[in-house]
Structures are given as structure tokens and as C-alpha cells.
Design an enzyme around this catalytic site. Sequence first.
Site, PDB file in Angstrom:
ATOM      1  N   SER A 106       0.833  -1.197   0.000  1.00  0.00           N
ATOM      2  CA  SER A 106       0.000   0.000   0.000  1.00  0.00           C
ATOM      3  C   SER A 106       0.877   1.260   0.000  1.00  0.00           C
ATOM      4  CB  SER A 106      -0.935  -0.068   1.218  1.00  0.00           C
ATOM      5  OG  SER A 106      -1.956   0.864   1.124  1.00  0.00           O
ATOM      6  N   ASP A 153      -8.736  -7.025  -4.127  1.00  0.00           N
ATOM      7  CA  ASP A 153      -8.392  -5.694  -3.598  1.00  0.00           C
ATOM      8  C   ASP A 153      -8.988  -4.636  -4.522  1.00  0.00           C
ATOM      9  OD1 ASP A 153      -7.229  -3.364  -2.695  1.00  0.00           O
ATOM     10  OD2 ASP A 153      -5.185  -4.124  -2.692  1.00  0.00           O
ATOM     11  N   HIS A 200      -7.934  -5.537   0.270  1.00  0.00           N
ATOM     12  CA  HIS A 200      -6.645  -4.851   0.405  1.00  0.00           C
ATOM     13  C   HIS A 200      -5.833  -5.400   1.584  1.00  0.00           C
ATOM     14  CE1 HIS A 200      -3.731  -1.720  -0.141  1.00  0.00           C
ATOM     15  NE2 HIS A 200      -3.989  -1.128   1.000  1.00  0.00           N
TER      16      HIS A 200
END
Lengths: 196, 386
Positions: free
Chosen positions: B156, B323, B356
Amino acid sequence: MSQDLSFISQWVKANSRVLDLGCGDGTLLAELKQRLAIKGYGLEIDPVSIEQCIAKGVNVIEQDLNNSLHNFPDNSFDTVIMTQALQAMRYPHLVLDEMLRIGSECIITFPNFGHWRARLYLSIFGRMPVTKQLAYQWYDTPNIHFFTYRDFEVLCRERNIHVIKKQFVGERFPDRQLKNLWPNLFAETAVYHLSK
Amino acid sequence: MSLNYGQNSVGLVTAEKVLIDTPLTLACGTVLPSHELMVETYGCLNTDKSNAILICHALSGHHHAAGFYEGDDKPGWWDDYIGPGKPMDSNRFFIVSLNNIGSCFGSTGPTSTNPATGEAWGAQFPPLRARDWVESQKLLMEKLGIDRWAAVIGGSLGGMQAMRWSLEHPDKVANSIVIASSMRLSAQNIAFNEIARRAIKSDPQFFNGDYLKQGAAPRHGLALARMIGHVTYLSDELMGQKFGRELRSGDFTQGESAPIEFQIESYLNYQGDKFSGGFDANSYILITKMLDYFDLAREYHNNPVEAFSHAQCDFLVISFSSDWRFSPQRSREIVDALIGAEKNVSYAEIESDQGHDAFLLPNPRYEQVLAKYLSRVADQLEGQAT
């Protein structure tokens, strides 16, 4: 190194950019990198093959060839290679077009279904051939398009694809002796070097 | 003692507060004359100092990535992937994990004292960019005597740092591992972040960011912000599987008037409250903005290929199928740009229903891809060393 791979390594230029569609465990790209210092990338969807490529230090991209290859710009590679996978594509002719769009040149290898052993199998047993090279039953095979050397020649002519060179592979008797004389009957594998 | 933690755990760990006394000029122009970083390390630095891995944390992460603190029964946030025999193998690598500036786990940030005023920075803490974290990490690197990272790894926002490292200090990074990340946030992503910030700012306890002076904390606002974020980190499929329409209390029988609460409501409220008890609201605002501002190719004519042409390292890019906050398409864009720039790159799209959050959770294929890649890196290092 198998014979078809040795033809490929003769046709690929040193230090060139190579894209291998369906690169498997990365053997070919690793070989080309070592011999010819190419910049190579392989596309693959099998998780185990992808891990094998990574372990070898071969650049591998998880991407399904049956989906679009539009993320690759026109002429972004010197050579686009596909070994023994065209018969497993949903639309082989469209994949061929894409390969010629992305690469200046293409190299394709495929099993010749016109080989006498396949013909014999079908004509005598009346069943779809199961050979060492195509070792699947008809219901579980990934090879969904069977075509011969001659079929491929016709396709190239119809789509105005230029054949730079072709080679035939057949190791056993009488293939080795007769493959160049009568390829559609005696070549087990055909290896094509193509351009637009 | 470490036996209790299992053979593949780094065992008992302690964090260290490292003072960086070299001035750090931030992207906004502000100079931090010195700053402090909370740091944990796992494994040993080899003699030629070539086996160091930098872990870059995401929005709410911190330095405690692996092992256990005395008395804790929960390990660090990436413990599934760091330890002896794990993908980030502490027997082979020296792994450096820090809490970045602007965060709130002991490193210099909005809750620490502003030397100019003698009071907590609060909302006055300078705005940050991912490159500021990279520059701060570079100072830590120098302090540790490391000249080149064997790998910089992050998921991320962590992946954004791993990419930024490869462009800002190309000669200092051998491998950049970018997981569930993006070259820039989409409008939808920025929108979610803004809703979260608005939730915090709308809390009467926020006091325009000066809540520390008031002895207050915008707990409700921060909990709400986290609840929104949390929903976007999970997949619809996983939420359906985990909670469905299960009720925690009440029922729909005719004549029943007791209040009805779905399991998902209770879960989300719990997550929000837990988070707001341990995180600083100004940090949350600061770091979500940092995410929004990130644009890898901005100063390279908005051309990602041009941007990556400055990198010298090899790349591994990983995404997760479910995700939707940092979708596989965002990762494919990174890969396409890297191929265009003729960089070495491999890419795996891991099947997962975890959304995610998958980059933090156990997943055999994800583990294998990371392990295969890093074990080759270690093989090369150890080959060179002998």
C-alpha cells in the site's frame, strides 16, 4: 537444449528485447539471457511456473494470453516468441496478429497434427491421438485447436504474414530423414520465424 | 524464553528510539533540525553490510512488524512474513522496521513536542510527502552504516515508498518490492480519504486539531474514519462470508421490539473504537493526505516510463484479486511502466478474497512468491560474500 529451442536461439539477436508468451518455467528466457544477453519478459498464468521463473531470476508477468495484450505497445519488442502454446489459445489467429503488432518479428513453434503418427492413430484406432507430445485425452486437453503444418501455411498466406524462415523438428526414424522432404507428414514440430 | 514463541518467530523483541540529529528538509520546505525514530531490527547485519531489508509501513503501521513484546500474546503486524525460515528470513537478512515521522507510535509526529513552542505539534506538524519518509529512512540508513538496501519492501503506502526509493536513491536499492500499491491514488480513493478526514474534523472534540491542549481527543470522529477505511480494505465477498446478515442481538420475530444489531455493525464499531484508542487523529489526517499527494511520475512529465527509467534496481510487484482499493489494474500499470523502462520486473496477481488487507494476512501463494524472490536475493548475496 531441445532442437526447436536451438533454432530459436539462432534467430534471436543479441541484446534484443524478447517477449515470451506462455514462458513456462522460464528455461528458454534463461537460456537466451545467458547466451545472448537479451532483455526478456515472459507471460505466464500457472502459479508453479511463475515461482520457477522467479527462482531462476527470469522476469515473469502474470497475465492471461486469452485476455487482451493491449498493454503492450506496437513494436515494443524485437521478438515475440510462443512455443507450443498456439494450439491452446482461444483465438490463435488473433493472438498471431497481436504478436506481430507487439514484435518486429515473431517465432512460433507448434505440434504438427498432420504428422503420420497422429494420422495413423486416428485412422487405425478411430480415436483422437494421444502422443508423447500431446499427452492428453480429448476431454482434458488444453490443446483446443489441432492444426497441421499446411493449415498454418494457409493461415500465414491469408493474413499476409511473411515467413522469414521455417524449420522442422523430428528426432526419430524416419522423421529425421524425411521431415524436410515432406514436412506435413514427418515433422513433429514446426518452428516459424515470422514478420509482417 | 524465545522457545515459547515457536521456532519460526524472531521471539522477544524490543524497540529502540533512534535520534537522527542531521537536519531533514521536508518537501514543504520546513526543516526538522533533528527527529526521533522508533526502530526494531531482526536478524544480523553481515560483515559487508549488504543484507539489509527495509520495511516500509502503510497508513496505520509502525515499527513493531515481527516478534513479541514482553508479556504480549500478539506478534508484530507482518509476523507471518518475517522470521527464521519465513519469506523475509531473519537468518539471512538484517531486517529494519521503523515508525515513520508524522505517525504516532513514538517517532517524531503531531503528538511530540515542537521545540519552537515547547508544546505538542498537533495540527501544526508540517505536511508530509512519501519522499519525506524516504529521506528520513535514508538518514536512519546512514546511522546504521548501511550503504545499500538488499531490498526495500512495502504494501500500500509502503509500496509507494519502495517505488520512491528506487527513483530518489537508485544506487542505494538493489530490489524494490511493491505490494498492493499504486503509482497514484484514484479520485475514488481520495474521496474515501476525504470522508475520513471530514469525520474526524466534525467531531466536537477535534478543536481544529488542538485537542491535545484541551486534554481531549476526537475519538468518535477517528473511529468513524477507521470504519469507513476498514470497509474499503475488505472485499464484499469476505464480509459476506464472515458476517453475512447474522444478527448479534435482537430478532425479526413478529412482536419483538428489542433493538436489532447485525454482526457487521458490532464488528465495525469494535474495530473503530479499538483503533481510535491507539491512533492520533492529526496523524491520520496527515498520512491520508500524504497518500493523496503521492504521484510517482508527477515530476517526470507525468510519464511513468520516464520516471522508472531512473531506477537501477529490480522489481517484484504483487497484487490481490479482490483488492478494490488498490486493484490489480493499478499494479499492472506499474508493471507496464517498468517493462517500458526496460527494468527487471516480475508480477504475481494473488488469488485472495481478503481485499486490500490481504497483503498483511497469511496466503500460501503470496508467501511462496516472496520467499522465492528473496531467497534468490540472499543466494546472490551469500555467493558474493564467499
